[in-house]
Design a protein around this motif. Structure first.
Motif, PDB file in Angstrom:
ATOM      1  N   PRO A  52       0.823  -1.277   0.257  1.00 16.97           N
ATOM      2  CA  PRO A  52       0.081   0.022   0.094  1.00 16.97           C
ATOM      3  C   PRO A  52       1.004   1.311  -0.046  1.00 16.97           C
ATOM      4  O   PRO A  52       1.800   1.421   0.717  1.00 16.97           O
ATOM      5  CB  PRO A  52      -0.891  -0.048   1.209  1.00 16.97           C
ATOM      6  CG  PRO A  52      -0.548  -1.471   1.906  1.00 16.97           C
ATOM      7  CD  PRO A  52       0.466  -2.074   1.248  1.00 16.97           C
ATOM      8  N   GLY A  53       0.661   2.299  -0.877  1.00 14.27           N
ATOM      9  CA  GLY A  53       1.110   3.573  -0.759  1.00 14.27           C
ATOM     10  C   GLY A  53       2.554   3.694  -1.389  1.00 14.27           C
ATOM     11  O   GLY A  53       3.072   4.781  -1.675  1.00 14.27           O
ATOM     12  N   VAL A  54       3.225   2.302  -1.929  1.00 11.50           N
ATOM     13  CA  VAL A  54       4.543   2.438  -2.240  1.00 11.50           C
ATOM     14  C   VAL A  54       4.789   3.090  -3.698  1.00 11.50           C
ATOM     15  O   VAL A  54       3.976   2.864  -4.735  1.00 11.50           O
ATOM     16  CB  VAL A  54       5.008   1.064  -2.401  1.00 11.50           C
ATOM     17  CG1 VAL A  54       6.663   1.281  -3.004  1.00 11.50           C
ATOM     18  CG2 VAL A  54       5.129   0.747  -1.061  1.00 11.50           C
ATOM     19  N   VAL A  55       5.311   4.180  -4.006  1.00  9.08           N
ATOM     20  CA  VAL A  55       5.381   4.685  -5.270  1.00  9.08           C
ATOM     21  C   VAL A  55       6.752   4.092  -5.847  1.00  9.08           C
ATOM     22  O   VAL A  55       6.550   4.001  -7.207  1.00  9.08           O
ATOM     23  CB  VAL A  55       5.693   6.348  -5.038  1.00  9.08           C
ATOM     24  CG1 VAL A  55       5.885   6.907  -6.395  1.00  9.08           C
ATOM     25  CG2 VAL A  55       4.319   6.684  -4.434  1.00  9.08           C
ATOM     26  N   ALA A  56       7.973   4.124  -5.476  1.00  8.45           N
ATOM     27  CA  ALA A  56       9.031   3.646  -6.121  1.00  8.45           C
ATOM     28  C   ALA A  56       9.995   3.248  -5.219  1.00  8.45           C
ATOM     29  O   ALA A  56      10.190   3.466  -3.857  1.00  8.45           O
ATOM     30  CB  ALA A  56       9.680   5.032  -6.839  1.00  8.45           C
ATOM     31  N   VAL A  57      11.019   2.368  -5.789  1.00  5.51           N
ATOM     32  CA  VAL A  57      12.066   1.902  -5.128  1.00  5.51           C
ATOM     33  C   VAL A  57      13.439   2.495  -5.664  1.00  5.51           C
ATOM     34  O   VAL A  57      13.523   2.259  -6.844  1.00  5.51           O
ATOM     35  CB  VAL A  57      12.217   0.606  -4.719  1.00  5.51           C
ATOM     36  CG1 VAL A  57      13.627  -0.103  -4.123  1.00  5.51           C
ATOM     37  CG2 VAL A  57      10.890  -0.020  -4.387  1.00  5.51           C
TER      38      VAL A  57
ATOM     39  N   ALA B  38      16.380   3.231  -1.149  1.00 12.49           N
ATOM     40  CA  ALA B  38      15.166   4.119  -0.712  1.00 12.49           C
ATOM     41  C   ALA B  38      13.833   3.592  -0.913  1.00 12.49           C
ATOM     42  O   ALA B  38      13.693   3.292  -2.386  1.00 12.49           O
ATOM     43  CB  ALA B  38      15.231   5.581  -1.029  1.00 12.49           C
ATOM     44  N   VAL B  39      13.008   3.633  -0.206  1.00 14.62           N
ATOM     45  CA  VAL B  39      11.608   3.300  -0.727  1.00 14.62           C
ATOM     46  C   VAL B  39      10.860   4.332  -0.602  1.00 14.62           C
ATOM     47  O   VAL B  39      10.873   4.995   0.661  1.00 14.62           O
ATOM     48  CB  VAL B  39      10.735   2.087   0.294  1.00 14.62           C
ATOM     49  CG1 VAL B  39       9.453   2.038  -0.278  1.00 14.62           C
ATOM     50  CG2 VAL B  39      11.614   0.899  -0.145  1.00 14.62           C
ATOM     51  N   ILE B  40       9.984   4.915  -1.773  1.00 17.30           N
ATOM     52  CA  ILE B  40       9.291   6.138  -1.666  1.00 17.30           C
ATOM     53  C   ILE B  40       7.695   5.923  -1.482  1.00 17.30           C
ATOM     54  O   ILE B  40       7.326   4.872  -2.598  1.00 17.30           O
ATOM     55  CB  ILE B  40       9.446   7.133  -2.861  1.00 17.30           C
ATOM     56  CG1 ILE B  40      11.135   7.453  -2.760  1.00 17.30           C
ATOM     57  CG2 ILE B  40       8.756   8.311  -2.694  1.00 17.30           C
ATOM     58  CD1 ILE B  40      11.635   7.839  -4.133  1.00 17.30           C
ATOM     59  N   ALA B  41       6.965   6.328  -0.584  1.00 15.20           N
ATOM     60  CA  ALA B  41       5.682   6.060  -0.556  1.00 15.20           C
ATOM     61  C   ALA B  41       4.842   7.122  -0.285  1.00 15.20           C
ATOM     62  O   ALA B  41       5.546   8.411  -0.036  1.00 15.20           O
ATOM     63  CB  ALA B  41       5.401   4.916   0.429  1.00 15.20           C
ATOM     64  N   ASP B  42       3.448   7.135   0.064  1.00 11.99           N
ATOM     65  CA  ASP B  42       2.635   8.357   0.245  1.00 11.99           C
ATOM     66  C   ASP B  42       2.691   8.644   1.608  1.00 11.99           C
ATOM     67  O   ASP B  42       2.281   9.548   2.110  1.00 11.99           O
ATOM     68  CB  ASP B  42       1.173   8.145  -0.215  1.00 11.99           C
ATOM     69  CG  ASP B  42       0.479   6.772   0.179  1.00 11.99           C
ATOM     70  OD1 ASP B  42       1.303   6.135   0.848  1.00 11.99           O
ATOM     71  OD2 ASP B  42      -0.755   7.047   0.177  1.00 11.99           O
TER      72      ASP B  42
ATOM     73  N   TRP C 155       5.349   5.968   7.456  1.00  8.15           N
ATOM     74  CA  TRP C 155       5.258   4.435   7.653  1.00  8.15           C
ATOM     75  C   TRP C 155       5.178   3.295   6.630  1.00  8.15           C
ATOM     76  O   TRP C 155       5.801   2.422   6.733  1.00  8.15           O
ATOM     77  CB  TRP C 155       4.022   4.347   8.739  1.00  8.15           C
ATOM     78  CG  TRP C 155       4.094   3.067   9.360  1.00  8.15           C
ATOM     79  CD1 TRP C 155       2.862   2.120   9.076  1.00  8.15           C
ATOM     80  CD2 TRP C 155       4.861   2.498  10.315  1.00  8.15           C
ATOM     81  NE1 TRP C 155       3.206   0.720   9.730  1.00  8.15           N
ATOM     82  CE2 TRP C 155       4.269   1.178  10.497  1.00  8.15           C
ATOM     83  CE3 TRP C 155       6.003   3.043  11.063  1.00  8.15           C
ATOM     84  CZ2 TRP C 155       4.897   0.321  11.413  1.00  8.15           C
ATOM     85  CZ3 TRP C 155       6.426   2.013  11.911  1.00  8.15           C
ATOM     86  CH2 TRP C 155       6.250   0.932  11.955  1.00  8.15           C
ATOM     87  N   ARG C 156       4.295   3.725   5.491  1.00  8.77           N
ATOM     88  CA  ARG C 156       4.291   2.661   4.386  1.00  8.77           C
ATOM     89  C   ARG C 156       5.582   2.586   3.931  1.00  8.77           C
ATOM     90  O   ARG C 156       5.995   1.385   3.483  1.00  8.77           O
ATOM     91  CB  ARG C 156       3.428   3.167   3.531  1.00  8.77           C
ATOM     92  CG  ARG C 156       1.898   3.109   3.976  1.00  8.77           C
ATOM     93  CD  ARG C 156       0.810   3.587   3.147  1.00  8.77           C
ATOM     94  NE  ARG C 156      -0.741   3.487   3.456  1.00  8.77           N
ATOM     95  CZ  ARG C 156      -1.650   3.721   3.246  1.00  8.77           C
ATOM     96  NH1 ARG C 156      -1.492   4.717   2.103  1.00  8.77           N
ATOM     97  NH2 ARG C 156      -2.708   3.311   3.549  1.00  8.77           N
ATOM     98  N   ALA C 157       6.307   3.683   3.688  1.00 11.12           N
ATOM     99  CA  ALA C 157       7.490   3.540   3.113  1.00 11.12           C
ATOM    100  C   ALA C 157       8.818   2.740   3.875  1.00 11.12           C
ATOM    101  O   ALA C 157       9.478   1.981   3.618  1.00 11.12           O
ATOM    102  CB  ALA C 157       8.149   4.998   2.902  1.00 11.12           C
ATOM    103  N   LYS C 158       8.667   3.016   5.262  1.00 14.02           N
ATOM    104  CA  LYS C 158       9.577   2.117   6.308  1.00 14.02           C
ATOM    105  C   LYS C 158       9.162   0.694   6.316  1.00 14.02           C
ATOM    106  O   LYS C 158      10.044   0.031   6.254  1.00 14.02           O
ATOM    107  CB  LYS C 158       9.227   2.796   7.601  1.00 14.02           C
ATOM    108  CG  LYS C 158      10.000   2.311   8.721  1.00 14.02           C
ATOM    109  CD  LYS C 158      10.024   2.980   9.908  1.00 14.02           C
ATOM    110  CE  LYS C 158      10.932   2.540  10.954  1.00 14.02           C
ATOM    111  NZ  LYS C 158      10.531   1.399  11.603  1.00 14.02           N
TER     112      LYS C 158
END
Lengths: 154, 720
Positions: free
Chosen positions: B250-255, B263-267, B270-273
């Motif tokens: 959920p919410g993940v945009v890119a790695v 890095a994980v990028i999310a909206d 917490w979702r990125a982490k």
């Protein structure tokens, strides 16, 4: 969507139940006065009140806060003005970098609710939030001043 | 003195950052000595003051606020000469650029080295005085009277005879059209209303309400969050990762890859982490997976027996030691330390085709701009740097690693603002540490116990040589590793000091509060105590006798000893618990500080009961802030002495968070008394000089209490 009551206001938040309440408050509700410090419940920068109880919101799952009243630093002042602790913090020039201070004030507010007239020893041992700038002595003074002010008002 | 083109450039930048309304008066002044530069068209122009129609004075502060009080002391210096009340001021952070490089003959600008007040004191006074003169001239022109007949009250120009008044807000648009006068006279010190007074902090209200905005709090439309994982071994790199494993979360945009990690990028953060935790990633550990701090320490200790580069040589220390009636020797060492700012590293960046905006908690906006320009390929004037409040700096935020990550990611996802937030674990394990250091001290005495010689060998690698080699006059002599050891005021006729450079690569090292003074004051002042003990003298008396030619040092020492009602011997309190006092005296950053610590040991538990601190910083521009900074420095140094230590095994940092890197808690806090000595000497710094003396003061008290000499830190390794 889950509804949370924060500072007397309803927020519709899109978050998973295991998300720490801290991040829901900061990133989704947009109330950034509550700070991220350690993520393991030690430093206290994320201190808030949940149904009047002091909690470290980095350790509290979002799902466990449903149907409970949350108070953050943004909700501590009333219509009459600043909370006596906030006023004491200003009068005593407590803050240095200021990052830990919202958590310190929330912890102090919980302490004074439980014990309206704490001794310095009680303040020293009950206030467990970290301050890297070393403002502890000013914090102790400000808590004592606020306790006195509250005593005079009641 | 002013040049219009530069002034207009200044004005544009000013308006951009101050969000000031129409009719704002912007003062640009050339500084003395800059005229030549101006003629070359590279004008160094300062633009500090803007006044809007309501009389609100927007002050562009070239120094960042990280707790040390620059948002109060710096504008107060300016407001003194402008004749403005603190309540009229709006303090904002100046953008990057040459206009604000006011340090060291207008060559640089950063916040650190306890430099802010002392490096800008006269500049700020001149800025305020010049603006006031222009406001007076504008009023005099309006009233058609000589400017000499006019004076000011805070915010108002007054014509003395007629009593006519105009506010600064009314006059500002007129003043902005005037030429900037040169050599405006400054106030008499005796008439100061703000300088030298305990002015309240300008930032205390927003910090008590939660409104103060830190880097981690930055909001932007469409903001994305990045969680990062860096190579656990220093010098390692990402070998492979499987982004498909997390892209559907959920919410993940890119790695995306970053210089030494992923890095994980999310909206949501917490979702990125959470996605990052589940991302399969393999690191190539590189060549450093066998590094350990334990073996590095052995290397340092071995190096103490080598001869190094000579950094001090007075008399003939070898001869004096060989002829001495008595000699003593001690080896000390100090661990790697992390900064542990309460606000973890973070940075937000937004890159578009022709612009890059960076919100970075930093100690040097020019450093941020440089890194952003390098990564994006944009010119410096296309980089916008926003510096919010810093949740602590202590030297950590000179290093731009976290900034580079945010800009790198923002470049990969143009048009989207991305906020990188480090966990405490990343912060602890990817700091730029105070370097581990070892030193050997030798001293010789004559038959009467008078010191004849002192010899110091220091081994390690300093942060300046690693990070700013261009600052070193001699590339083999990096003061930042030994400063605070040699070159002491004590009258010892023969002195020799040497440095053995032992590189600590791959470990990242950096500037930690008070830099080399933090460990070398511990070595030096502990050893002076050992010397006093060897000579059978009281530690205060021993130091005093070596300071007869150094009245300034002697006065600071005497003041602290007097405040403490110095006790030479240990004593027992009413509960039978043993107490003792220890003393230390140290000069750093142009200020001299003496501290006396009262320490009690009860059943093996250490309690630091009280600290008395005397400081001579020349003149206290804001005595309340000086006092707070002394306390703050004491806490920072005491925390490190008590329990802080970074160790490395297999090329990686062992500690990860506050449970294994404990910092000073409220219940450990001693009482602190501070006394300021206004000696009238040149201004010294205040942000750091409180830190170095506390470790030796406490350890010297512990020696008196327990007979155990502490020669390495932290104290938590010892049993008392």
């Amino acid at each position: 969507m889950t509804t949370l009551m924060i500072n007397g206001k309803q927020y519709e938040l899109d978050a998973e139940d295991d998300m720490p309440l801290l991040w829901a408050i900061r990133d989704i509700a947009g109330l950034t006065g509550t700070k991220f410090g350690c993520g393991i419940g030690m430093c206290g920068a994320c201190s808030i009140h949940l149904d009047g109880e002091l909690v470290r919101s980095c350790m509290m799952p979002f799902g466990a806060a449903k149907d409970k009243a949350i108070t953050t630093i943004e909700g501590l002042a009333s219509e009459e003005g600043l909370h006596p602790l906030q006023q004491a913090w200003i009068d005593k020039d407590v803050s240095q970098c200021g990052y830990c201070q919202p958590g310190q004030i929330m912890a102090a507010a919980a302490l004074l609710r439980e014990n309206p007239n704490p001794s310095e020893d009680e303040i020293r041992t009950k206030m467990t939030n970290y301050c890297r700038c070393g403002t502890y002595l000013q914090i102790f003074e400000a808590v004592k001043q606020a306790a006195q002010l509250q005593g005079e008002q009641s | 003195m002013s040049t219009l083109s530069n002034l207009s450039m200044t004005r544009r930048q000013f308006l951009g950052t101050a969000a000031a309304g129409a009719g704002v008066f912007v003062l640009g002044i050339s500084l003395p000595g800059c005229a030549k530069v101006d003629e070359q068209g590279e004008g160094v122009i300062n633009a500090f003051i803007g006044i809007d129609e309501n009389g609100v004075v927007t002050f562009q502060n070239p120094f960042i606020e990280m707790g040390q009080g620059t948002y109060t002391s710096i504008p107060a210096i300016m407001a003194e000469e402008l004749d403005a009340d603190m309540a009229m001021l709006k303090v904002v952070q100046a953008p990057h650029g040459p206009e604000y490089r006011i340090m060291f003959n207008n060559t640089t600008r950063f916040t650190g080295g306890s430099f802010s007040v002392r490096s800008s004191y006269m500049t700020m006074r001149k800025a305020g005085a010049t603006a006031r003169a222009m406001l007076i001239e504008a009023a005099a022109g309006t009233w058609r009277v000589p400017p000499g007949e006019c004076t000011t009250e805070p915010g108002v120009v007054i014509h003395r005879e007629s009593g006519k008044k105009m506010t600064y807000g009314e006059l500002a648009p007129l003043a902005a059209k005037l030429d900037i006068p040169a050599d405006v006279p400054l106030k008499d010190d005796a008439s100061f209303r703000l300088i030298g007074k305990p002015i309240k902090r300008t930032d205390n209200r927003v910090k008590a309400t939660g409104e103060a905005e830190f880097g981690i709090d930055i909001k932007a439309d469409g903001l994305l969050y990045a969680a990062v994982k860096q190579s656990p071994v220093f010098g390692g790199s990402v070998q492979s990762y499987d982004q498909d494993a997390v892209l559907k979360m959920p919410g993940v945009v890119a790695v995306e890859e970053i210089p030494n990690g992923v890095a994980v990028i999310a909206d949501q953060y917490w979702r990125a982490k959470k996605a990052l935790e589940q991302l399969p990633v393999t690191f190539d550990e590189g060549d450093n997976a066998d590094f350990s701090s334990k073996s590095y320490l052995e290397k340092l200790k071995a190096a103490l027996n080598e001869s190094g580069v000579r950094v001090e040589n007075v008399g003939d220390a070898d001869k004096a030691l060989s002829e001495a009636a008595k000699t003593i020797e001690a080896v000390y060492h100090a661990p790697f330390l992390a900064h542990q700012t309460m606000e973890p590293m973070n940075c937000t960046a937004l890159v578009t085709k022709d612009h890059c905006k960076v919100w970075a908690p930093n100690q040097g906006a020019d450093f941020v701009a440089k890194v952003a320009a390098e990564i994006t390929g944009l010119k410096l004037d296309a980089i916008e740097v926003i510096t919010p409040f810093l949740g602590g700096g202590f030297g950590r935020r000179f290093i731009m690693d976290y900034t580079a990550q945010a800009v790198t990611l923002a470049k990969k996802l143009p048009g989207k603002p991305i906020k990188v937030i480090w966990t405490r674990e990343e912060d602890t394990q990817h700091d730029h540490y105070r370097p581990m250091t070892a030193a050997k001290y030798r001293a010789g005495f004559d038959a009467q116990g008078n010191p004849l010689a002192i010899q110091i060998t220091t081994a390690g690698e300093g942060p300046s040589g690693r990070l700013n080699p261009e600052f070193l006059k001699d590339p083999t002599i990096d003061e930042s590793i030994f400063e605070g050891g040699p070159h002491q005021p004590y009258a010892i006729p023969n002195k020799r000091a040497e440095l053995v450079n032992v590189t600590v690569k791959p470990v990242p090292i950096g500037y930690w509060r008070s830099v080399g003074n933090s460990q070398n004051a511990f070595f030096k002042e502990s050893f002076i105590d050992e010397m006093a003990h060897a000579a059978g003298a009281d530690p205060v008396e021993f130091r005093r006798n070596l300071l007869t030619e150094q009245p300034r040092f002697k006065k600071v020492l005497d003041t602290a000893a007097g405040m403490a009602n110095w006790k030479s011997e240990a004593w027992k309190d009413e509960n039978g618990i043993k107490h003792a006092m220890g003393v230390a005296l140290h000069e750093s950053f142009g200020s001299i500080v003496a501290q006396v610590a009262e320490v009690a040991v009860d059943d093996g538990d250490i309690r630091v009961v009280r600290v008395w601190c005397a400081v001579d910083c020349g003149f206290a521009v804001n005595p309340a802030i000086v006092k707070m900074q002394m306390e703050s420095g004491i806490v920072y140094g005491l925390s490190a002495a008590w329990s802080e230590e970074i160790t490395l095994e297999k090329g990686r940092v062992t500690q990860s968070n506050f449970h294994d890197y404990p910092i000073l808690r409220p219940d450990q806090m001693p009482a602190v008394d501070v006394e300021i000595i206004n000696s009238g000497e040149p201004l010294g710094g205040i942000g750091e000089p409180g830190t170095p003396p506390i470790a030796p003061a406490v350890c010297n008290a512990l020696f008196k209490l327990t007979g155990q000499r502490v020669r390495s830190l932290p104290l938590s390794k010892y049993t008392f």
